[in-house]
Enzyme design. Sequence first.
Site, PDB file in Angstrom:
ATOM      1  N   LYS A 162       0.846  -1.199   0.000  1.00 14.75           N
ATOM      2  CA  LYS A 162       0.000   0.000   0.000  1.00 14.75           C
ATOM      3  C   LYS A 162       0.881   1.248   0.000  1.00 14.75           C
ATOM      4  O   LYS A 162       1.620   1.506   0.953  1.00 14.75           O
ATOM      5  CB  LYS A 162      -0.905   0.050   1.239  1.00 14.75           C
ATOM      6  CG  LYS A 162      -1.924   1.179   1.100  1.00 14.75           C
ATOM      7  CD  LYS A 162      -2.512   1.638   2.409  1.00 14.75           C
ATOM      8  CE  LYS A 162      -1.799   2.786   3.048  1.00 14.75           C
ATOM      9  NZ  LYS A 162      -1.872   4.082   2.368  1.00 14.75           N
ATOM     10  N   GLY A 177       7.278   4.526   8.120  1.00 19.62           N
ATOM     11  CA  GLY A 177       6.399   5.666   8.363  1.00 19.62           C
ATOM     12  C   GLY A 177       6.656   6.252   9.729  1.00 19.62           C
ATOM     13  O   GLY A 177       7.759   6.114  10.278  1.00 19.62           O
ATOM     14  N   SER A 178       5.636   6.864  10.282  1.00 25.41           N
ATOM     15  CA  SER A 178       5.826   7.584  11.544  1.00 25.41           C
ATOM     16  C   SER A 178       5.898   6.614  12.729  1.00 25.41           C
ATOM     17  O   SER A 178       5.361   5.498  12.679  1.00 25.41           O
ATOM     18  CB  SER A 178       4.664   8.548  11.745  1.00 25.41           C
ATOM     19  OG  SER A 178       3.464   7.824  11.800  1.00 25.41           O
ATOM     20  N   THR A 179       6.526   7.075  13.786  1.00 22.72           N
ATOM     21  CA  THR A 179       6.651   6.265  15.000  1.00 22.72           C
ATOM     22  C   THR A 179       5.266   5.980  15.584  1.00 22.72           C
ATOM     23  O   THR A 179       4.998   4.869  16.058  1.00 22.72           O
ATOM     24  CB  THR A 179       7.558   6.991  16.012  1.00 22.72           C
ATOM     25  OG1 THR A 179       8.856   7.120  15.404  1.00 22.72           O
ATOM     26  CG2 THR A 179       7.693   6.232  17.315  1.00 22.72           C
ATOM     27  N   GLU A 180       4.388   6.973  15.496  1.00 20.29           N
ATOM     28  CA  GLU A 180       3.044   6.803  16.049  1.00 20.29           C
ATOM     29  C   GLU A 180       2.302   5.633  15.374  1.00 20.29           C
ATOM     30  O   GLU A 180       1.768   4.744  16.046  1.00 20.29           O
ATOM     31  CB  GLU A 180       2.303   8.120  15.804  1.00 20.29           C
ATOM     32  CG  GLU A 180       0.995   8.260  16.482  1.00 20.29           C
ATOM     33  CD  GLU A 180       0.237   9.464  15.905  1.00 20.29           C
ATOM     34  OE1 GLU A 180       0.866  10.347  15.283  1.00 20.29           O
ATOM     35  OE2 GLU A 180      -0.990   9.473  16.065  1.00 20.29           O
ATOM     36  N   GLY A 210       3.692   3.300  13.576  1.00 19.31           N
ATOM     37  CA  GLY A 210       4.503   2.104  13.830  1.00 19.31           C
ATOM     38  C   GLY A 210       4.111   1.429  15.136  1.00 19.31           C
ATOM     39  O   GLY A 210       4.023   0.202  15.215  1.00 19.31           O
ATOM     40  N   GLU A 234      10.542   0.787  10.100  1.00 18.25           N
ATOM     41  CA  GLU A 234      11.497   1.869   9.809  1.00 18.25           C
ATOM     42  C   GLU A 234      10.757   3.159  10.106  1.00 18.25           C
ATOM     43  O   GLU A 234       9.849   3.540   9.362  1.00 18.25           O
ATOM     44  CB  GLU A 234      11.908   1.850   8.327  1.00 18.25           C
ATOM     45  CG  GLU A 234      12.628   0.602   7.879  1.00 18.25           C
ATOM     46  CD  GLU A 234      14.112   0.614   8.228  1.00 18.25           C
ATOM     47  OE1 GLU A 234      14.576   1.540   8.907  1.00 18.25           O
ATOM     48  OE2 GLU A 234      14.802  -0.337   7.819  1.00 18.25           O
ATOM     49  N   CYS A 262      13.717  10.622   6.580  1.00 16.48           N
ATOM     50  CA  CYS A 262      13.718  10.107   7.950  1.00 16.48           C
ATOM     51  C   CYS A 262      15.081  10.290   8.609  1.00 16.48           C
ATOM     52  O   CYS A 262      15.163  10.521   9.807  1.00 16.48           O
ATOM     53  CB  CYS A 262      13.340   8.635   7.937  1.00 16.48           C
ATOM     54  SG  CYS A 262      14.266   7.700   6.725  1.00 16.48           S
ATOM     55  N   GLU A 301      10.465  15.454  15.357  1.00 10.57           N
ATOM     56  CA  GLU A 301      10.781  15.363  13.931  1.00 10.57           C
ATOM     57  C   GLU A 301       9.915  16.379  13.172  1.00 10.57           C
ATOM     58  O   GLU A 301       8.693  16.332  13.256  1.00 10.57           O
ATOM     59  CB  GLU A 301      10.476  13.946  13.441  1.00 10.57           C
ATOM     60  CG  GLU A 301      10.934  13.720  12.027  1.00 10.57           C
ATOM     61  CD  GLU A 301      10.603  12.322  11.530  1.00 10.57           C
ATOM     62  OE1 GLU A 301       9.488  11.842  11.781  1.00 10.57           O
ATOM     63  OE2 GLU A 301      11.468  11.721  10.882  1.00 10.57           O
TER      64      GLU A 301
HETATM   65  P1  TAP Z   1       2.576   7.710   8.356  1.00 10.44           P
HETATM   66  O1  TAP Z   1       1.478   8.653   8.574  1.00 10.44           O
HETATM   67  O2  TAP Z   1       2.971   6.823   9.470  1.00 10.44           O
HETATM   68  O3  TAP Z   1       2.144   6.853   7.084  1.00 10.44           O
HETATM   69  C1  TAP Z   1       2.958   5.848   6.540  1.00 10.44           C
HETATM   70  C2  TAP Z   1       2.073   4.873   5.792  1.00 10.44           C
HETATM   71  O4  TAP Z   1       1.232   4.197   6.717  1.00 10.44           O
HETATM   72  C3  TAP Z   1       1.149   5.527   4.786  1.00 10.44           C
HETATM   73  O5  TAP Z   1       0.985   4.663   3.687  1.00 10.44           O
HETATM   74  C4  TAP Z   1      -0.129   5.652   5.582  1.00 10.44           C
HETATM   75  O6  TAP Z   1      -1.263   5.783   4.787  1.00 10.44           O
HETATM   76  C5  TAP Z   1      -0.130   4.338   6.334  1.00 10.44           C
HETATM   77  N1  TAP Z   1      -0.941   4.320   7.542  1.00 10.44           N
HETATM   78  C6  TAP Z   1      -1.475   5.358   8.236  1.00 10.44           C
HETATM   79  N2  TAP Z   1      -2.140   4.895   9.319  1.00 10.44           N
HETATM   80  C7  TAP Z   1      -2.030   3.549   9.308  1.00 10.44           C
HETATM   81  C8  TAP Z   1      -2.489   2.503  10.173  1.00 10.44           C
HETATM   82  N3  TAP Z   1      -3.178   2.760  11.279  1.00 10.44           N
HETATM   83  N4  TAP Z   1      -2.168   1.225   9.870  1.00 10.44           N
HETATM   84  C9  TAP Z   1      -1.438   0.941   8.775  1.00 10.44           C
HETATM   85  N5  TAP Z   1      -0.985   1.883   7.920  1.00 10.44           N
HETATM   86  C10 TAP Z   1      -1.264   3.175   8.180  1.00 10.44           C
HETATM   87  O7  TAP Z   1       3.909   8.414   7.896  1.00 10.44           O
HETATM   88  P2  TAP Z   1       4.087   9.459   6.728  1.00 10.44           P
HETATM   89  O8  TAP Z   1       3.594  10.762   7.227  1.00 10.44           O
HETATM   90  O9  TAP Z   1       3.566   8.951   5.456  1.00 10.44           O
HETATM   91  O10 TAP Z   1       5.681   9.471   6.570  1.00 10.44           O
HETATM   92  C11 TAP Z   1       6.484  10.238   7.348  1.00 10.44           C
HETATM   93  C12 TAP Z   1       7.125   9.421   8.463  1.00 10.44           C
HETATM   94  O11 TAP Z   1       7.778   8.279   7.931  1.00 10.44           O
HETATM   95  C13 TAP Z   1       8.198  10.208   9.170  1.00 10.44           C
HETATM   96  O12 TAP Z   1       8.067  10.047  10.546  1.00 10.44           O
HETATM   97  C14 TAP Z   1       9.480   9.577   8.678  1.00 10.44           C
HETATM   98  O13 TAP Z   1      10.568   9.696   9.526  1.00 10.44           O
HETATM   99  C15 TAP Z   1       9.096   8.177   8.457  1.00 10.44           C
HETATM  100  N6  TAP Z   1       9.988   7.562   7.468  1.00 10.44           N
HETATM  101  C16 TAP Z   1      10.905   6.670   7.917  1.00 10.44           C
HETATM  102  C17 TAP Z   1      11.781   6.099   7.034  1.00 10.44           C
HETATM  103  C18 TAP Z   1      12.768   5.123   7.540  1.00 10.44           C
HETATM  104  S1  TAP Z   1      13.545   4.230   6.471  1.00 10.44           S
HETATM  105  N7  TAP Z   1      12.990   4.971   8.816  1.00 10.44           N
HETATM  106  C19 TAP Z   1      11.721   6.403   5.674  1.00 10.44           C
HETATM  107  C20 TAP Z   1      10.767   7.304   5.249  1.00 10.44           C
HETATM  108  C21 TAP Z   1       9.890   7.882   6.169  1.00 10.44           C
HETATM  109  P3  TAP Z   1      -1.736   7.256   4.366  1.00 10.44           P
HETATM  110  O14 TAP Z   1      -0.582   7.918   3.704  1.00 10.44           O
HETATM  111  O15 TAP Z   1      -2.797   7.024   3.435  1.00 10.44           O
HETATM  112  O16 TAP Z   1      -2.137   7.936   5.640  1.00 10.44           O
END
Ligand code: TAP
Length: 485
Positions: free
Chosen positions: A191, A243-246, A248, A265, A299, A396
């Site tokens: 996804k 994605g985000s720690t929350e 995760g 991650e 990230c 962050e």
């Molecule tokens: P999130 O809001 O956590 O979203 C990540 C993914 O999870 C999206 O596809 C999101 O869908 C989906 N998602 C949201 N709620 C979910 C749930 N309850 N269950 C399962 N999946 C769910 O993060 P983001 O805002 O897209 O990305 C930014 C974060 O990712 C930052 O904190 C960043 O540090 C982290 N990140 C980490 C890394 C590594 S390698 N450590 C790399 C890139 C990013 P939607 O987009 O449709 O909400």
Amino acid sequence: MFEYAPAPESRDIVDIRPSYGLFINGEWVDSLGDERDKTVNPASEEVLSEFTLATDADVDRAVSAARKAYESVWGRLPGRERAKYLFRIARIIQERARELAVLESLDNGKPIREARDVDLPLVAAHFFYYAGWADKLSHAGFARRAADGGGWADPRPLGVAAQVIPWNFPLLMLAWKIAPALACGNTVVLKPAETTPLTALAFAEICRQADLPPGVVNIVTGAGATGQALVSHPDVNKVAFTGSTEVGRQIARSVAGTGKKLTLELGGKAANIVFDDAALDQAVEGIVNGIFFNQGHVCCAGSRLLVQESIEEELLDALKRRLGTLRLGDPLDKNTDIGAINSAAQLEKIRSLSEAGEQEGAGRWSPPCAIPDKGFWFPPTLFTGVAQSHRIAREEIFGPVLSVLTFRTPAEAVEKANNTPFGLSAGVWTEKGSRILWMADKLRAGVVWANTFNRFDPASPFGGYKESGYGREGGRHGLEAYLDV
Ligand code: TAP
């Protein structure tokens, strides 16, 4: 003032459909529900396309297709045969790199120069790298005793992998997930993030072009609810989340006790540490790359600059001069350094944390910078006089905002760098090799860069400590996440 008008020759090389279905079992199918959403170009707010919000029943269909493909084809295919498909995918990505780079830039807002020179070469490199492992898994350190006890056999795959990725490097995160999963013999349901589905949908076409057996890769678009349905599906064996720690944390809770293997991650708050003996010009380039690459939507971004007190003034003068040369604007212009912020919601988060920085007493500075009327933009921003207790030093921001702190001794630098709930990456700038090794040993960060920053290689494992997650992606270590070892 910059007016957004994408260069026509760039826009012409991408073929964006007005609307997309789901990619299940090698076919484009309609959802069993009727919910859809739009993806917009963050540089212009123009709607690019409509995509499907997959329901629980759609996710179930995708997982069933992946299961069937795993049991009947992919899980039985010899590694050398799987490798052929992965090599084929890698080559198609190279052939279509220009188109994919434009598509990524349009949907994400990142500068085309970065999409073209960083994202796409790394995407292809990941498929090439893991294609090379597919027939050598028993030499990766994970071999098991053969059933007859007489020798060693390939390690077993896990089965069906559920993969959920964020919006900052949409195609690259897809490659980090899909390439090792397929190389190890798993099938996947992925996804993408709701604000950047287009390159994952283009990848579905690439799977068809490569004649990948139906069901080996399935792409379900949607918002958080789709991700939740996917990771909590009972017939999934492995969950890989970036994605985000929350989120995760929520996923870790939902997976606990199910026997699913999980890698996370998550976020970061990296320290980029500059000592007084560092080559200053190089350090300035490293700092700029560390935090302003991809608008700071990284990230492992070097979002905290720790500078040795004796060179603070000199370094900040040089850094401000350099920031004055950065060009913010049309992501499809090859001269652009800072593209658009990916979404209105992310822009709001960056704004509110920056306001908190001012309210808490840090000094805010940005170079003169024309902000376009339409789209989501934030200028490169520096905060000086930042204390460790400030929110901009702890949370962050995921945007082009750098918090500057100072230190006097190496021990103080380590103490401040480690004073964060995250532990993903760090950078050290010094002439002394012994100091680099000492720092690398003391820093609680999955990656420590020395006299460089944001360097990636498919052969290098990547991952965090503490709230930055667990498990490693990339390199030989990245295979372990997809094998029953
Ligand atoms: P999130 O809001 O956590 O979203 C990540 C993914 O999870 C999206 O596809 C999101 O869908 C989906 N998602 C949201 N709620 C979910 C749930 N309850 N269950 C399962 N999946 C769910 O993060 P983001 O805002 O897209 O990305 C930014 C974060 O990712 C930052 O904190 C960043 O540090 C982290 N990140 C980490 C890394 C590594 S390698 N450590 C790399 C890139 C990013 P939607 O987009 O449709 O909400």
